[in-house]
Design an enzyme around this catalytic site. Structure first.
Site, mmCIF file in Angstrom:
data_model
loop_
_atom_site.group_PDB
_atom_site.id
_atom_site.type_symbol
_atom_site.label_atom_id
_atom_site.label_comp_id
_atom_site.label_asym_id
_atom_site.label_seq_id
_atom_site.Cartn_x
_atom_site.Cartn_y
_atom_site.Cartn_z
ATOM 1 N N ASP A 36 112.224 56.259 40.275
ATOM 2 C CA ASP A 36 111.034 56.466 41.105
ATOM 3 C C ASP A 36 111.099 57.889 41.661
ATOM 4 O OD1 ASP A 36 109.020 54.121 42.559
ATOM 5 O OD2 ASP A 36 109.068 56.102 43.496
ATOM 6 N N VAL A 63 108.253 60.821 36.226
ATOM 7 C CA VAL A 63 107.965 60.582 34.806
ATOM 8 C C VAL A 63 107.127 61.696 34.174
ATOM 9 C CG1 VAL A 63 108.189 58.071 34.999
ATOM 10 C CG2 VAL A 63 105.913 59.120 35.197
ATOM 11 N N ASN A 89 106.010 51.468 34.304
ATOM 12 C CA ASN A 89 105.192 50.907 35.387
ATOM 13 C C ASN A 89 104.608 51.982 36.305
ATOM 14 O OD1 ASN A 89 104.544 48.780 37.628
ATOM 15 N ND2 ASN A 89 105.924 50.266 38.588
ATOM 16 N N TYR A 155 91.502 57.358 35.481
ATOM 17 C CA TYR A 155 92.373 56.164 35.446
ATOM 18 C C TYR A 155 92.002 55.280 34.258
ATOM 19 C CZ TYR A 155 94.937 52.143 37.474
ATOM 20 O OH TYR A 155 95.805 51.096 37.699
ATOM 21 N N LYS A 159 94.490 54.525 31.166
ATOM 22 C CA LYS A 159 94.941 53.159 30.891
ATOM 23 C C LYS A 159 94.470 52.684 29.509
ATOM 24 C CE LYS A 159 97.252 52.314 34.735
ATOM 25 N NZ LYS A 159 98.718 52.123 34.743
HETATM 26 P P1 NAD Z 1 102.667 51.398 44.089
HETATM 27 O O1 NAD Z 1 102.060 52.681 44.562
HETATM 28 O O2 NAD Z 1 102.989 50.342 45.080
HETATM 29 O O3 NAD Z 1 103.988 51.717 43.253
HETATM 30 C C1 NAD Z 1 104.015 52.734 42.288
HETATM 31 C C2 NAD Z 1 105.364 53.410 42.330
HETATM 32 O O4 NAD Z 1 105.356 54.435 41.323
HETATM 33 C C3 NAD Z 1 105.669 54.092 43.671
HETATM 34 O O5 NAD Z 1 106.967 53.725 44.129
HETATM 35 C C4 NAD Z 1 105.606 55.582 43.335
HETATM 36 O O6 NAD Z 1 106.538 56.374 44.090
HETATM 37 C C5 NAD Z 1 105.973 55.588 41.858
HETATM 38 N N1 NAD Z 1 105.475 56.770 41.169
HETATM 39 C C6 NAD Z 1 104.259 57.361 41.300
HETATM 40 N N2 NAD Z 1 104.210 58.464 40.531
HETATM 41 C C7 NAD Z 1 105.415 58.551 39.904
HETATM 42 C C8 NAD Z 1 105.978 59.474 39.007
HETATM 43 N N3 NAD Z 1 105.301 60.576 38.608
HETATM 44 N N4 NAD Z 1 107.243 59.265 38.552
HETATM 45 C C9 NAD Z 1 107.946 58.188 38.980
HETATM 46 N N5 NAD Z 1 107.472 57.285 39.846
HETATM 47 C C10 NAD Z 1 106.217 57.479 40.298
HETATM 48 O O7 NAD Z 1 101.666 50.885 42.964
HETATM 49 P P2 NAD Z 1 101.585 49.536 42.102
HETATM 50 O O8 NAD Z 1 100.305 48.913 42.433
HETATM 51 O O9 NAD Z 1 102.835 48.765 42.191
HETATM 52 O O10 NAD Z 1 101.416 50.175 40.645
HETATM 53 C C11 NAD Z 1 102.300 49.914 39.573
HETATM 54 C C12 NAD Z 1 101.506 49.934 38.282
HETATM 55 O O11 NAD Z 1 100.578 48.852 38.281
HETATM 56 C C13 NAD Z 1 100.683 51.204 38.066
HETATM 57 O O12 NAD Z 1 100.806 51.633 36.721
HETATM 58 C C14 NAD Z 1 99.269 50.773 38.352
HETATM 59 O O13 NAD Z 1 98.307 51.549 37.679
HETATM 60 C C15 NAD Z 1 99.315 49.344 37.851
HETATM 61 N N6 NAD Z 1 98.243 48.499 38.393
HETATM 62 C C16 NAD Z 1 98.195 48.224 39.730
HETATM 63 C C17 NAD Z 1 97.157 47.433 40.219
HETATM 64 C C18 NAD Z 1 97.015 47.095 41.683
HETATM 65 O O14 NAD Z 1 95.996 46.519 42.083
HETATM 66 N N7 NAD Z 1 98.004 47.398 42.517
HETATM 67 C C19 NAD Z 1 96.180 46.940 39.337
HETATM 68 C C20 NAD Z 1 96.277 47.257 37.969
HETATM 69 C C21 NAD Z 1 97.321 48.032 37.514
#
Ligand code: NAD
Length: 251
Positions: A36, A63, A89, A155, A159
């Site tokens: 992370d 990443v 993720n 986005y 995706k």
């Molecule tokens: P979140 O913000 O709670 O967690 C995401 C994590 O990724 C954070 O800890 C952040 O520090 C880390 N991160 C961000 N940019 C980064 C980078 N460049 N390198 C390494 N780490 C990085 O978000 P989440 O909701 O848990 O999202 C996780 C995944 O789920 C994402 O790909 C998001 O698009 C997808 N998603 C989330 C939702 C939702 O409603 N929360 C819906 C659909 C898809």
């Protein structure tokens, strides 16, 4: 235990969906590398897993930086000897921007994290999996990777790209014992909106969405799907995109 002695890397695993996946995989016997941006949150997540009797190591890895992605893979090999499972993720949102208002820097940032990052992580992990003749990749896409009205333009494009990446890798390496699938979550209760750029497109998004959306769910609802895809329970599932959205994209 469904992942006994497997080694898993989970990106963005210090929060939300990634953290839930790392915790569940550790409970199922996997040795987990938590990658992370956020060092303090990584330490907390690693400690929680280790104190609960699991095995985890952490690394600060952006990443979008190729050398940090390499260091992340090296960390798994140094600490645990290999990589069996890669979960891409880490992801960020785009403020629900329309094409009229998207700026190049935001577009590039969203594509870099949500699409180029997973491509590089897979590129660096595939040789290890090919050498073993097995491996599993799980990409966390989104409902916005399936339909056009569930997110901003950057986005949604990123995706959709991740879905294409998933299918291409799944198809091309099917005969090499490597599976690559994606999960397309609907709303999940995480921190993602806190890190969202700004929400100027939200109004338009809500009007455009127009379909029933379930209340955001606990990240565990996505982690259990990731466990299915990472384990042998899904050994015939490859190149697939599994919606975990309570029916949102079924409309
Ligand atoms: P979140 O913000 O709670 O967690 C995401 C994590 O990724 C954070 O800890 C952040 O520090 C880390 N991160 C961000 N940019 C980064 C980078 N460049 N390198 C390494 N780490 C990085 O978000 P989440 O909701 O848990 O999202 C996780 C995944 O789920 C994402 O790909 C998001 O698009 C997808 N998603 C989330 C939702 C939702 O409603 N929360 C819906 C659909 C898809």
């Amino acid at each position: 235990m469904k992942l006994q002695n497997k080694v898993a890397i989970v990106t963005g695993a210090a929060s939300g969906v990634g953290k839930a996946i790392a915790e569940l995989f550790a409970k199922e016997g996997a040795k987990v590398v938590i990658a992370d941006l956020n060092g303090d949150a990584i330490s907390a997540a690693v400690n929680e897993i280790n104190q609960a009797g699991g095995t985890a190591e952490g690394i600060v890895a952006n990443v979008t930086k190729e050398d940090e992605v390499q260091a992340m893979v090296d960390k798994a090999v140094d600490a645990f000897g290999t990589v069996d499972i890669l979960v891409n993720n880490a992801g960020i949102m785009d403020g629900f921007r329309l094409i009229e208002t998207i700026q190049d820097d935001l577009w590039e940032r969203v594509l870099a994290v949500n699409l180029t990052g997973p491509m590089r992580a897979i590129r660096k992990t595939i040789p290890l999996m090919l050498a073993k003749g097995q491996g599993v990749i799980v990409n966390i896409a989104s409902a916005a990777g399936i339909s056009g009205g569930k997110g901003g333009v950057a986005y949604t494009s990123a995706k959709h790209g991740l879905v294409g990446l998933t299918k291409n890798v799944g198809y091309m390496y099917a005969k090499s014992g490597i599976r690559c699938n994606a999960i397309a979550p609907g709303g999940v209760k995480t921190n993602i909106a806190l890190n969202n750029i700004d929400m100027d497109g939200m109004q338009v998004f809500q009007e455009g969405a127009g379909t029933q959306r379930s209340e955001p769910v606990d990240p565990l609802q996505i982690a259990t799907v990731a466990l299915f895809l990472a384990s042998d329970d899904s050994r015939f599932v490859n190149g697939a995109v599994i919606a975990a959205d309570g029916g949102w994209t079924a409309y």
